[in-house]
Design a protein around this motif. Sequence first.
Motif, PDB file in Angstrom:
ATOM      1  N   ILE A   1      45.098  84.950  19.618  1.00  0.00           N
ATOM      2  CA  ILE A   1      46.446  84.391  19.791  1.00  0.00           C
ATOM      3  C   ILE A   1      47.343  85.582  20.126  1.00  0.00           C
ATOM      4  O   ILE A   1      47.910  86.227  19.237  1.00  0.00           O
ATOM      5  CB  ILE A   1      46.922  83.668  18.519  1.00  0.00           C
ATOM      6  CG1 ILE A   1      45.926  82.583  18.111  1.00  0.00           C
ATOM      7  CG2 ILE A   1      48.307  83.052  18.745  1.00  0.00           C
ATOM      8  CD1 ILE A   1      46.285  81.869  16.828  1.00  0.00           C
ATOM      9  N   PRO A   2      47.473  85.931  21.421  1.00  0.00           N
ATOM     10  CA  PRO A   2      48.173  87.163  21.791  1.00  0.00           C
ATOM     11  C   PRO A   2      49.685  87.118  21.621  1.00  0.00           C
ATOM     12  O   PRO A   2      50.327  88.159  21.511  1.00  0.00           O
ATOM     13  CB  PRO A   2      47.804  87.351  23.264  1.00  0.00           C
ATOM     14  CG  PRO A   2      47.498  85.968  23.753  1.00  0.00           C
ATOM     15  CD  PRO A   2      46.898  85.243  22.582  1.00  0.00           C
ATOM     16  N   VAL A   3      50.281  85.926  21.601  1.00  0.00           N
ATOM     17  CA  VAL A   3      51.739  85.819  21.502  1.00  0.00           C
ATOM     18  C   VAL A   3      52.107  84.606  20.648  1.00  0.00           C
ATOM     19  O   VAL A   3      51.497  83.547  20.778  1.00  0.00           O
ATOM     20  CB  VAL A   3      52.409  85.672  22.886  1.00  0.00           C
ATOM     21  CG1 VAL A   3      53.919  85.523  22.728  1.00  0.00           C
ATOM     22  CG2 VAL A   3      52.087  86.852  23.785  1.00  0.00           C
ATOM     23  N   ILE A   4      53.079  84.791  19.763  1.00  0.00           N
ATOM     24  CA  ILE A   4      53.667  83.687  19.010  1.00  0.00           C
ATOM     25  C   ILE A   4      55.163  83.725  19.259  1.00  0.00           C
ATOM     26  O   ILE A   4      55.796  84.778  19.138  1.00  0.00           O
ATOM     27  CB  ILE A   4      53.385  83.795  17.499  1.00  0.00           C
ATOM     28  CG1 ILE A   4      51.888  83.627  17.216  1.00  0.00           C
ATOM     29  CG2 ILE A   4      54.180  82.746  16.725  1.00  0.00           C
ATOM     30  CD1 ILE A   4      51.532  83.817  15.746  1.00  0.00           C
ATOM     31  N   GLN A   5      55.751  82.581  19.609  1.00  0.00           N
ATOM     32  CA  GLN A   5      57.188  82.493  19.826  1.00  0.00           C
ATOM     33  C   GLN A   5      57.787  81.398  18.952  1.00  0.00           C
ATOM     34  O   GLN A   5      57.222  80.308  18.852  1.00  0.00           O
ATOM     35  CB  GLN A   5      57.515  82.193  21.292  1.00  0.00           C
ATOM     36  CG  GLN A   5      57.330  83.364  22.235  1.00  0.00           C
ATOM     37  CD  GLN A   5      57.854  83.059  23.624  1.00  0.00           C
ATOM     38  OE1 GLN A   5      57.985  81.904  24.010  1.00  0.00           O
ATOM     39  NE2 GLN A   5      58.169  84.091  24.383  1.00  0.00           N
ATOM     40  N   VAL A   6      58.908  81.725  18.336  1.00  0.00           N
ATOM     41  CA  VAL A   6      59.643  80.758  17.526  1.00  0.00           C
ATOM     42  C   VAL A   6      61.113  80.847  17.923  1.00  0.00           C
ATOM     43  O   VAL A   6      61.647  81.956  18.053  1.00  0.00           O
ATOM     44  CB  VAL A   6      59.495  81.047  16.017  1.00  0.00           C
ATOM     45  CG1 VAL A   6      60.294  80.036  15.198  1.00  0.00           C
ATOM     46  CG2 VAL A   6      58.024  81.037  15.601  1.00  0.00           C
ATOM     47  N   VAL A   7      61.756  79.707  18.129  1.00  0.00           N
ATOM     48  CA  VAL A   7      63.187  79.683  18.448  1.00  0.00           C
ATOM     49  C   VAL A   7      63.916  78.964  17.322  1.00  0.00           C
ATOM     50  O   VAL A   7      63.645  77.795  17.033  1.00  0.00           O
ATOM     51  CB  VAL A   7      63.469  78.977  19.790  1.00  0.00           C
ATOM     52  CG1 VAL A   7      64.974  78.931  20.046  1.00  0.00           C
ATOM     53  CG2 VAL A   7      62.761  79.697  20.927  1.00  0.00           C
TER      54      VAL A   7
ATOM     55  N   GLU B   1      74.289  77.995  14.751  1.00  0.00           N
ATOM     56  CA  GLU B   1      75.548  77.308  15.029  1.00  0.00           C
ATOM     57  C   GLU B   1      76.194  77.830  16.302  1.00  0.00           C
ATOM     58  O   GLU B   1      76.912  77.094  16.989  1.00  0.00           O
ATOM     59  CB  GLU B   1      76.516  77.476  13.861  1.00  0.00           C
ATOM     60  CG  GLU B   1      76.109  76.728  12.590  1.00  0.00           C
ATOM     61  CD  GLU B   1      77.147  76.862  11.502  1.00  0.00           C
ATOM     62  OE1 GLU B   1      78.152  77.564  11.738  1.00  0.00           O
ATOM     63  OE2 GLU B   1      76.951  76.269  10.423  1.00  0.00           O
ATOM     64  N   PHE B   2      75.942  79.087  16.633  1.00  0.00           N
ATOM     65  CA  PHE B   2      76.604  79.695  17.793  1.00  0.00           C
ATOM     66  C   PHE B   2      75.629  80.036  18.918  1.00  0.00           C
ATOM     67  O   PHE B   2      76.027  80.643  19.910  1.00  0.00           O
ATOM     68  CB  PHE B   2      77.349  80.968  17.361  1.00  0.00           C
ATOM     69  CG  PHE B   2      76.492  81.948  16.597  1.00  0.00           C
ATOM     70  CD1 PHE B   2      75.711  82.877  17.254  1.00  0.00           C
ATOM     71  CD2 PHE B   2      76.473  81.927  15.207  1.00  0.00           C
ATOM     72  CE1 PHE B   2      74.937  83.786  16.550  1.00  0.00           C
ATOM     73  CE2 PHE B   2      75.703  82.831  14.486  1.00  0.00           C
ATOM     74  CZ  PHE B   2      74.925  83.763  15.170  1.00  0.00           C
ATOM     75  N   GLY B   3      74.358  79.694  18.770  1.00  0.00           N
ATOM     76  CA  GLY B   3      73.386  80.021  19.800  1.00  0.00           C
ATOM     77  C   GLY B   3      71.974  79.826  19.302  1.00  0.00           C
ATOM     78  O   GLY B   3      71.660  78.804  18.682  1.00  0.00           O
ATOM     79  N   SER B   4      71.120  80.798  19.533  1.00  0.00           N
ATOM     80  CA  SER B   4      69.731  80.687  19.095  1.00  0.00           C
ATOM     81  C   SER B   4      69.154  82.066  18.823  1.00  0.00           C
ATOM     82  O   SER B   4      69.605  83.073  19.383  1.00  0.00           O
ATOM     83  CB  SER B   4      68.877  79.974  20.149  1.00  0.00           C
ATOM     84  OG  SER B   4      68.875  80.717  21.369  1.00  0.00           O
ATOM     85  N   LEU B   5      68.154  82.095  17.949  1.00  0.00           N
ATOM     86  CA  LEU B   5      67.408  83.313  17.639  1.00  0.00           C
ATOM     87  C   LEU B   5      65.969  83.123  18.095  1.00  0.00           C
ATOM     88  O   LEU B   5      65.277  82.221  17.631  1.00  0.00           O
ATOM     89  CB  LEU B   5      67.442  83.614  16.141  1.00  0.00           C
ATOM     90  CG  LEU B   5      66.459  84.679  15.636  1.00  0.00           C
ATOM     91  CD1 LEU B   5      66.765  86.041  16.253  1.00  0.00           C
ATOM     92  CD2 LEU B   5      66.470  84.769  14.118  1.00  0.00           C
ATOM     93  N   LEU B   6      65.533  83.951  19.024  1.00  0.00           N
ATOM     94  CA  LEU B   6      64.152  83.958  19.483  1.00  0.00           C
ATOM     95  C   LEU B   6      63.391  85.036  18.731  1.00  0.00           C
ATOM     96  O   LEU B   6      63.814  86.199  18.708  1.00  0.00           O
ATOM     97  CB  LEU B   6      64.073  84.228  20.981  1.00  0.00           C
ATOM     98  CG  LEU B   6      62.677  84.555  21.543  1.00  0.00           C
ATOM     99  CD1 LEU B   6      61.757  83.341  21.457  1.00  0.00           C
ATOM    100  CD2 LEU B   6      62.760  85.070  22.969  1.00  0.00           C
ATOM    101  N   VAL B   7      62.279  84.665  18.107  1.00  0.00           N
ATOM    102  CA  VAL B   7      61.378  85.621  17.464  1.00  0.00           C
ATOM    103  C   VAL B   7      60.063  85.571  18.221  1.00  0.00           C
ATOM    104  O   VAL B   7      59.412  84.526  18.291  1.00  0.00           O
ATOM    105  CB  VAL B   7      61.151  85.290  15.979  1.00  0.00           C
ATOM    106  CG1 VAL B   7      60.205  86.311  15.349  1.00  0.00           C
ATOM    107  CG2 VAL B   7      62.473  85.258  15.220  1.00  0.00           C
ATOM    108  N   GLN B   8      59.677  86.692  18.816  1.00  0.00           N
ATOM    109  CA  GLN B   8      58.422  86.770  19.558  1.00  0.00           C
ATOM    110  C   GLN B   8      57.536  87.864  18.969  1.00  0.00           C
ATOM    111  O   GLN B   8      57.989  88.989  18.777  1.00  0.00           O
ATOM    112  CB  GLN B   8      58.670  87.057  21.039  1.00  0.00           C
ATOM    113  CG  GLN B   8      57.382  87.231  21.845  1.00  0.00           C
ATOM    114  CD  GLN B   8      57.640  87.349  23.324  1.00  0.00           C
ATOM    115  OE1 GLN B   8      57.922  86.367  24.008  1.00  0.00           O
ATOM    116  NE2 GLN B   8      57.552  88.570  23.840  1.00  0.00           N
ATOM    117  N   ILE B   9      56.298  87.523  18.688  1.00  0.00           N
ATOM    118  CA  ILE B   9      55.332  88.467  18.137  1.00  0.00           C
ATOM    119  C   ILE B   9      54.194  88.586  19.136  1.00  0.00           C
ATOM    120  O   ILE B   9      53.628  87.569  19.564  1.00  0.00           O
ATOM    121  CB  ILE B   9      54.795  87.984  16.777  1.00  0.00           C
ATOM    122  CG1 ILE B   9      55.944  87.544  15.870  1.00  0.00           C
ATOM    123  CG2 ILE B   9      53.969  89.071  16.100  1.00  0.00           C
ATOM    124  CD1 ILE B   9      55.493  86.758  14.661  1.00  0.00           C
ATOM    125  N   ALA B  10      53.854  89.801  19.519  1.00  0.00           N
ATOM    126  CA  ALA B  10      52.834  89.992  20.550  1.00  0.00           C
ATOM    127  C   ALA B  10      52.027  91.255  20.266  1.00  0.00           C
ATOM    128  O   ALA B  10      52.520  92.198  19.639  1.00  0.00           O
ATOM    129  CB  ALA B  10      53.466  90.084  21.934  1.00  0.00           C
TER     130      ALA B  10
END
Length: 272
Positions: free
Chosen positions: A191-197, A201-210
Amino acid sequence: MNERFDAPPLVEIIAELRWDIGSPRLPNGMAVPIPILPQAAQTYEASFTRFAQALGELGFHNSERIVPPGFPWMVNEPVMRYRFSGEVTEANKLKASSLFQVGAGIFTANAVPPYSSWEEFGPIVKQGIEALLDHGMPHGKIREVSPTLRYIDAFRSNLTNGETLHQFASRVMGIHVELPDALKGVGPTQIPVIQVVKPLEFGSLLVQIADGMSQNDKALIVEMVVQFSSNVPAESEAIFEALSKARNEIHTVFVSITKPIHEAMQQKGVQA
């Protein structure tokens, strides 16, 4: 609360501002990426010079062109980079590991280790923003900006104990990926990449693990990016407040998902 660590996995922090320079837009509202040809680029040179003079007053005298003179460059692509050149003292040591970049419709403030805290880097970011807004760019005063804050961390073997991305994400971060039998083979499934969004309230947080490399060592690269759902007025206080909100969100998530390895990162206490 501001938890701090003596051995954090931080690689780089990037505070970025983008603004519209009048580029043509597609029907969906997205700007069309266009090149800035050498003839048009001349209109930016005086702005780069004024910006350099303002940064020079802060000690950032060293400048370099990222795109060679005479070559076309793209909108939202940094063209000039400015580094600190003054005497490094205990009071300004973070400036020595900080830099600014600017181009058509883009400004960034970057920090690399040794990094102490947002409380120290934040004022440097604000000074760069004020220099940008006070000395401007072509096409008139900047009215509003789209801010982004990005933290890049590299968890090397001293923190991962040789675990795979899947194993580390599950054990340390609490991110569990369950695979169906059809995707399981004779060995560990990659599993080379995991992404969570995470919506905010004001936008979004992207967490990417690679999977990646850092300092010639295999590492898990964790990138946390806060993007805003709407633009911010081009005023230093408003922009800094937005970036500080983004930093607080990233910090809270980082501290929470790395709790099992706080000792390995050498936590040195909590400050109110």
